[in-house]
Design a protein around this motif. Structure first.
Motif, short mmCIF file in Angstrom:
data_model
loop_
_atom_site.label_atom_id
_atom_site.label_comp_id
_atom_site.label_asym_id
_atom_site.label_seq_id
_atom_site.Cartn_x
_atom_site.Cartn_y
_atom_site.Cartn_z
N LEU A 1 0.87 -1.18 0.00
CA LEU A 1 0.00 0.00 0.00
C LEU A 1 0.89 1.22 0.00
CD1 LEU A 1 -2.83 1.39 0.43
CD2 LEU A 1 -2.34 1.23 2.90
N TRP A 2 0.62 2.15 -0.93
CA TRP A 2 1.45 3.34 -0.98
C TRP A 2 0.65 4.53 -1.52
CZ3 TRP A 2 1.21 -0.23 -4.82
CH2 TRP A 2 1.16 0.21 -6.15
N ARG A 3 1.17 5.70 -1.26
CA ARG A 3 0.58 6.94 -1.79
C ARG A 3 1.50 7.47 -2.86
NH1 ARG A 3 -1.81 11.33 2.18
NH2 ARG A 3 -3.19 9.55 2.44
N ASP A 4 0.95 7.63 -4.08
CA ASP A 4 1.72 8.19 -5.19
C ASP A 4 1.38 9.67 -5.27
OD1 ASP A 4 2.74 8.99 -7.70
OD2 ASP A 4 2.59 6.95 -8.46
N ASN A 5 2.30 10.51 -4.78
CA ASN A 5 2.04 11.94 -4.71
C ASN A 5 2.05 12.62 -6.07
OD1 ASN A 5 1.77 12.22 -1.83
ND2 ASN A 5 3.96 11.85 -1.66
N SER A 6 2.53 11.91 -7.10
CA SER A 6 2.51 12.49 -8.45
C SER A 6 1.24 12.15 -9.20
CB SER A 6 3.72 11.97 -9.25
OG SER A 6 3.57 10.59 -9.56
N LEU A 7 0.37 11.39 -8.60
CA LEU A 7 -0.83 10.88 -9.29
C LEU A 7 -2.05 11.69 -8.88
CD1 LEU A 7 -1.48 8.56 -11.27
CD2 LEU A 7 -2.07 7.17 -9.28
N GLN B 1 -4.49 -4.21 -14.80
CA GLN B 1 -3.39 -3.79 -15.67
C GLN B 1 -2.94 -2.37 -15.32
OE1 GLN B 1 -5.22 -4.40 -19.51
NE2 GLN B 1 -4.54 -6.54 -19.65
N ALA B 2 -3.91 -1.50 -15.02
CA ALA B 2 -3.57 -0.12 -14.65
C ALA B 2 -2.74 -0.09 -13.37
CB ALA B 2 -4.84 0.70 -14.46
N SER B 3 -3.11 -0.92 -12.40
CA SER B 3 -2.35 -0.94 -11.15
C SER B 3 -0.93 -1.46 -11.37
CB SER B 3 -3.06 -1.80 -10.09
OG SER B 3 -2.91 -3.18 -10.35
N ALA B 4 -0.77 -2.41 -12.30
CA ALA B 4 0.56 -2.94 -12.60
C ALA B 4 1.44 -1.86 -13.24
CB ALA B 4 0.45 -4.15 -13.52
N VAL B 5 0.86 -1.09 -14.15
CA VAL B 5 1.61 -0.02 -14.80
C VAL B 5 2.02 1.04 -13.77
CG1 VAL B 5 1.47 1.90 -16.44
CG2 VAL B 5 0.57 -0.35 -17.07
N ILE B 6 1.09 1.43 -12.92
CA ILE B 6 1.37 2.45 -11.92
C ILE B 6 2.44 1.97 -10.94
CG2 ILE B 6 0.37 3.73 -9.98
CD1 ILE B 6 -2.27 3.78 -11.62
N ASP C 1 7.27 7.05 -15.00
CA ASP C 1 6.83 8.19 -15.82
C ASP C 1 5.50 8.71 -15.29
OD1 ASP C 1 5.92 9.96 -17.73
OD2 ASP C 1 6.45 8.70 -19.44
N PRO C 2 5.47 9.91 -14.68
CA PRO C 2 4.23 10.45 -14.13
C PRO C 2 3.12 10.59 -15.17
CG PRO C 2 6.11 11.71 -13.35
CD PRO C 2 6.62 10.80 -14.42
N LEU C 3 3.48 10.97 -16.40
CA LEU C 3 2.47 11.14 -17.43
C LEU C 3 1.82 9.80 -17.78
CD1 LEU C 3 0.99 12.91 -19.47
CD2 LEU C 3 2.90 12.55 -21.07
N GLU C 4 2.62 8.76 -17.90
CA GLU C 4 2.07 7.44 -18.21
C GLU C 4 1.11 6.99 -17.12
OE1 GLU C 4 3.61 2.99 -19.51
OE2 GLU C 4 4.86 4.19 -18.17
N VAL D 1 -2.96 6.29 -17.63
CA VAL D 1 -3.56 4.97 -17.42
C VAL D 1 -4.60 5.01 -16.30
CG1 VAL D 1 -1.91 4.02 -15.72
CG2 VAL D 1 -2.99 2.51 -17.40
N MET D 2 -4.39 5.86 -15.30
CA MET D 2 -5.38 6.01 -14.24
C MET D 2 -6.64 6.68 -14.77
SD MET D 2 -5.66 5.37 -10.89
CE MET D 2 -7.19 4.62 -11.43
N TYR D 3 -6.46 7.71 -15.59
CA TYR D 3 -7.61 8.39 -16.19
C TYR D 3 -8.42 7.44 -17.05
CZ TYR D 3 -10.34 11.38 -19.26
OH TYR D 3 -11.37 11.93 -19.97
N GLN D 4 -7.75 6.64 -17.86
CA GLN D 4 -8.45 5.69 -18.73
C GLN D 4 -9.23 4.66 -17.91
OE1 GLN D 4 -5.12 4.30 -20.99
NE2 GLN D 4 -5.05 6.12 -22.31
N ALA D 5 -8.63 4.17 -16.83
CA ALA D 5 -9.30 3.18 -15.99
C ALA D 5 -10.54 3.78 -15.32
CB ALA D 5 -8.34 2.64 -14.94
#
Length: 277
Positions: A10-16, A131-136, A141-144, A148-152
């Motif tokens: 479990l983590w917080r991605d501050n760039s997301l 798949q989105a969680s695996a990419v994240i 790459d913050p943009l990627e 992928v989060m937006y698409q999901a």
């Protein structure tokens, strides 16, 4: 010594999107006690089966299940069979983010909600979320990750979301219980008693405790612990030490803090901080 099979990250991605928590887990022994999140819980299940209770409604999440839990809804989770366990991912987007994504997708006014059905068998959407969680989890790459989060979220909202003005769970609470919760949100860092909180609500102590648990699904102490843990995660993600966080959010000491953190999230405060760095 029994081998620990749980693998919980479990983590917080501050760039997301201004900061979002992500979970990837394989659970066997761990079980989640009654708890809530201030954000949505969007979960997708890949293997095994989880027995869950959301707002007193029971169900089983099998592979291909997508689970949507509204902010503030009390829920639990445990393996249907310990030997099998379950694998899943989860995202915790805020109501604000869900509303922003929905602007271009849904008609109507008000906050987005997903109806009363908390679990849906949707293998395609579950696969997209996994798949989105695996990419994240893997991408630097913050943009990627944002794309992928937006698409999901767009897939989820476009499929099951609706905009209504029915209001949040907090708005549905009695005014006196809302006063008590607002008081806890301000006084979480200090010792409090039932007498003090009940006085804020204008109720007798025992009637207040019974009413509070009936309306929220948690005891006053469980609710306060939740508030403290939410605040603690925010501080840990900023790089503040576990010892200092324990003191600042109102736990008696670091050992009590670590115990509650591990019980609720399956990992230690240090592991969460390291993953969120």
């Amino acid at each position: 010594m029994k081998e620990k099979r749980d693998d919980i990250r479990l983590w917080r991605d501050n760039s997301l999107h201004g900061g979002m928590e992500i979970l990837r887990a394989s659970c066997y022994e761990h079980s989640y006690p009654p708890h809530f999140h201030n954000e949505f819980v969007i979960a997708a299940f890949a293997r095994g089966a989880q027995r869950t209770r959301v707002c007193r409604q029971k169900g089983i999440a099998a592979p291909g299940t997508v689970m949507i839990i509204m902010p503030g809804e009390v829920h639990t989770g445990e393996a249907v069979q310990r030997d099998e366990g379950w694998d899943y991912c989860a995202f915790y987007p805020s109501q604000t983010l869900i509303n922003e994504v929905a602007e271009a997708l849904l008609h109507g006014k008000g906050d987005v909600n997903f109806g009363k059905e908390g679990m849906r068998h949707d293998p395609l959407l579950a696969r997209r979320l996994l798949q989105a969680s695996a990419v994240i989890n893997q991408s630097q790459d913050p943009l990627e990750k944002e794309c992928v989060m937006y698409q999901a979220l767009s897939s989820l909202i476009g499929r099951y979301g609706e905009r209504t003005v029915t209001g949040s769970m907090h708005a549905l609470l009695r005014a006196d219980i809302r006063k008590a919760i607002d008081y806890l949100q301000c006084a979480y860092h200090q010792p409090v008693t039932v007498k003090e909180i009940a006085a804020v609500a204008g109720l007798s102590e025992f009637y207040f405790m019974r009413t509070f648990q009936s309306m929220t699904g948690l005891s006053v102490h469980q609710y306060l612990t939740q508030i403290r843990l939410v605040r603690a995660k925010g501080l840990l993600a900023q790089g503040i030490s576990a010892a200092q966080v324990a003191s600042e959010v109102g736990f008696f000491d670091q050992s009590h803090f670590t115990k509650y953190f591990r019980t609720h999230f399956g990992i230690t405060p240090g592991a969460f901080a390291a993953a969120s760095a």
